[in-house]
Design a protein around this motif. Structure first.
Motif, PDB file in Angstrom:
ATOM      1  N   SER A   1      22.168 -14.349 -10.949  1.00 42.80           N
ATOM      2  CA  SER A   1      20.831 -13.589 -10.981  1.00 42.80           C
ATOM      3  C   SER A   1      19.653 -14.001 -12.073  1.00 42.80           C
ATOM      4  O   SER A   1      18.601 -13.220 -12.190  1.00 42.80           O
ATOM      5  CB  SER A   1      20.878 -11.973 -10.976  1.00 42.80           C
ATOM      6  OG  SER A   1      21.695 -11.725 -12.242  1.00 42.80           O
ATOM      7  N   TYR A   2      19.966 -14.954 -12.784  1.00 39.21           N
ATOM      8  CA  TYR A   2      19.169 -15.621 -13.884  1.00 39.21           C
ATOM      9  C   TYR A   2      17.948 -15.856 -13.167  1.00 39.21           C
ATOM     10  O   TYR A   2      18.029 -16.503 -12.104  1.00 39.21           O
ATOM     11  CB  TYR A   2      19.753 -16.659 -14.606  1.00 39.21           C
ATOM     12  CG  TYR A   2      20.690 -16.244 -15.556  1.00 39.21           C
ATOM     13  CD1 TYR A   2      21.787 -15.194 -15.643  1.00 39.21           C
ATOM     14  CD2 TYR A   2      20.689 -16.954 -16.792  1.00 39.21           C
ATOM     15  CE1 TYR A   2      22.712 -15.027 -16.630  1.00 39.21           C
ATOM     16  CE2 TYR A   2      21.462 -16.613 -17.649  1.00 39.21           C
ATOM     17  CZ  TYR A   2      22.359 -15.692 -17.614  1.00 39.21           C
ATOM     18  OH  TYR A   2      23.406 -15.253 -18.824  1.00 39.21           O
TER      19      TYR A   2
ATOM     20  N   SER B   1      17.041 -16.912 -17.768  1.00 42.63           N
ATOM     21  CA  SER B   1      17.609 -15.805 -18.557  1.00 42.63           C
ATOM     22  C   SER B   1      17.911 -14.717 -17.665  1.00 42.63           C
ATOM     23  O   SER B   1      17.550 -14.799 -16.550  1.00 42.63           O
ATOM     24  CB  SER B   1      16.776 -15.357 -19.729  1.00 42.63           C
ATOM     25  OG  SER B   1      17.442 -14.539 -20.587  1.00 42.63           O
ATOM     26  N   HIS B   2      19.040 -13.981 -17.786  1.00 44.03           N
ATOM     27  CA  HIS B   2      19.344 -12.787 -17.300  1.00 44.03           C
ATOM     28  C   HIS B   2      18.237 -12.069 -17.054  1.00 44.03           C
ATOM     29  O   HIS B   2      17.360 -11.689 -18.150  1.00 44.03           O
ATOM     30  CB  HIS B   2      20.667 -12.254 -18.056  1.00 44.03           C
ATOM     31  CG  HIS B   2      21.274 -11.228 -16.996  1.00 44.03           C
ATOM     32  ND1 HIS B   2      20.854  -9.935 -17.008  1.00 44.03           N
ATOM     33  CD2 HIS B   2      22.343 -11.217 -16.240  1.00 44.03           C
ATOM     34  CE1 HIS B   2      21.700  -9.238 -16.147  1.00 44.03           C
ATOM     35  NE2 HIS B   2      22.528 -10.090 -15.742  1.00 44.03           N
TER      36      HIS B   2
ATOM     37  N   THR C   1      18.158  -8.813 -17.472  1.00 40.93           N
ATOM     38  CA  THR C   1      18.061  -7.640 -18.297  1.00 40.93           C
ATOM     39  C   THR C   1      17.575  -7.989 -19.812  1.00 40.93           C
ATOM     40  O   THR C   1      17.272  -7.202 -20.644  1.00 40.93           O
ATOM     41  CB  THR C   1      19.506  -7.208 -18.650  1.00 40.93           C
ATOM     42  OG1 THR C   1      20.367  -8.167 -18.903  1.00 40.93           O
ATOM     43  CG2 THR C   1      19.834  -6.464 -17.012  1.00 40.93           C
TER      44      THR C   1
ATOM     45  N   TYR D   1      24.053 -19.822 -11.725  1.00 40.34           N
ATOM     46  CA  TYR D   1      23.612 -18.781 -12.725  1.00 40.34           C
ATOM     47  C   TYR D   1      23.483 -17.355 -12.135  1.00 40.34           C
ATOM     48  O   TYR D   1      23.031 -16.425 -12.863  1.00 40.34           O
ATOM     49  CB  TYR D   1      22.409 -19.522 -13.617  1.00 40.34           C
ATOM     50  CG  TYR D   1      22.484 -20.544 -14.358  1.00 40.34           C
ATOM     51  CD1 TYR D   1      23.192 -20.666 -15.699  1.00 40.34           C
ATOM     52  CD2 TYR D   1      22.321 -21.681 -14.085  1.00 40.34           C
ATOM     53  CE1 TYR D   1      23.382 -21.511 -16.260  1.00 40.34           C
ATOM     54  CE2 TYR D   1      22.434 -22.798 -14.507  1.00 40.34           C
ATOM     55  CZ  TYR D   1      22.976 -22.909 -15.977  1.00 40.34           C
ATOM     56  OH  TYR D   1      23.235 -24.052 -16.596  1.00 40.34           O
TER      57      TYR D   1
ATOM     58  N   GLY E   1      21.619  -4.021 -14.925  1.00 35.62           N
ATOM     59  CA  GLY E   1      21.360  -5.275 -13.916  1.00 35.62           C
ATOM     60  C   GLY E   1      22.260  -5.423 -12.745  1.00 35.62           C
ATOM     61  O   GLY E   1      23.361  -4.730 -12.565  1.00 35.62           O
TER      62      GLY E   1
ATOM     63  N   ASP F   1      24.384  -8.753 -10.729  1.00 37.43           N
ATOM     64  CA  ASP F   1      24.497  -9.978 -10.643  1.00 37.43           C
ATOM     65  C   ASP F   1      24.595 -10.838  -9.379  1.00 37.43           C
ATOM     66  O   ASP F   1      24.985 -11.725  -9.236  1.00 37.43           O
ATOM     67  CB  ASP F   1      25.924 -10.224 -11.436  1.00 37.43           C
ATOM     68  CG  ASP F   1      25.506 -10.112 -13.149  1.00 37.43           C
ATOM     69  OD1 ASP F   1      24.616 -10.682 -13.487  1.00 37.43           O
ATOM     70  OD2 ASP F   1      26.640  -9.557 -13.566  1.00 37.43           O
TER      71      ASP F   1
END
Length: 222
Positions: free
Chosen positions: A177-178, A201-202, A204, A175, A87, A89
């Protein structure tokens, strides 16, 4: 794919008590979440008939959209840059969306909510037990798609069964990259299976109650 008409939709964030209105252009949206059979046909990695494909991260979802687009001779919607499997961020997530491309993509949060409401104004488009698999009726497991009643535009499982990834960042200042998830899942209580509920959510995250629904931007008419 269902032809979804354009129109305004007002989104709400319970955490920040913020509301905003988005004007949505016409688009195409799959009648139900991506199935495991369709996912396997494209990637050869998951089987299971008409159960929703799940345990797919946001990165898995955008990658699948591009793969399917290329297989069908469409222009991929996403350009991936320096993202890794772990991922990225950065607020942009290392990806850009070509909004003129006719390939498969994830719906925006506004498109998702506009389609879910289907012209209705309440928290749901029908009685929850009739339209959704949720904690009180799912027997705590996932169910085949399109076995509950659709909304007025012919879209199934917009609420319940699995959460669906959207394109949008949830709140990049807080947050990073959520990404936004919508719809509620088979283990969620009734209050979580409402049109306006948004989860984050993240990108990934891979979990058994998260999947996706395909969208497309129509080709311009000559």
């Amino acid at each position: 794919m269902i032809n979804v008409p354009g129109g305004p939709v007002t989104l709400n964030d319970r955490r920040t008590q913020r509301s905003w209105t988005v004007e949505v252009a016409p688009y195409l949206l799959a009648a139900h979440p991506l199935t495991q059979a369709a996912h396997a046909l494209t990637t050869g990695t998951q089987a299971g008939g008409r159960l929703p494909a799940h345990s797919l991260s946001w990165w898995d979802a955008v990658g699948y959209c591009n793969t399917l687009s290329l297989q069908e001779g469409l222009t991929p919607a996403y350009h991936l840059h320096d993202a890794t499997d772990d991922g990225d961020d950065a607020p942009d997530g290392g990806i850009t969306w070509d909004r003129n491309a006719d390939g498969y993509r994830l719906p925006t949060e506004a498109e998702w909510e506009h389609a879910c409401r289907a012209g209705t104004s309440g928290p749901r488009y029908g009685p929850l037990d009739d339209i959704a698999w949720h904690r009180d009726n799912s027997e705590e497991h996932i169910h085949e798609v399109a076995t509950r009643r659709p909304n007025p535009w012919g879209l199934y499982d917009m609420l319940g069964n699995i959460w669906e990834w959207c394109w949008d960042l949830y709140d990049p200042e807080v947050y990073g990259s959520y990404r936004v998830l919508k719809g509620g899942g088979w283990y969620d209580p009734h209050w979580s299976c409402r049109t306006s509920v948004r989860r984050r959510s993240h990108p990934t995250l891979r979990i058994e109650d998260v999947g996706l629904r395909l969208a497309r931007t129509p080709r311009p008419q000559p």
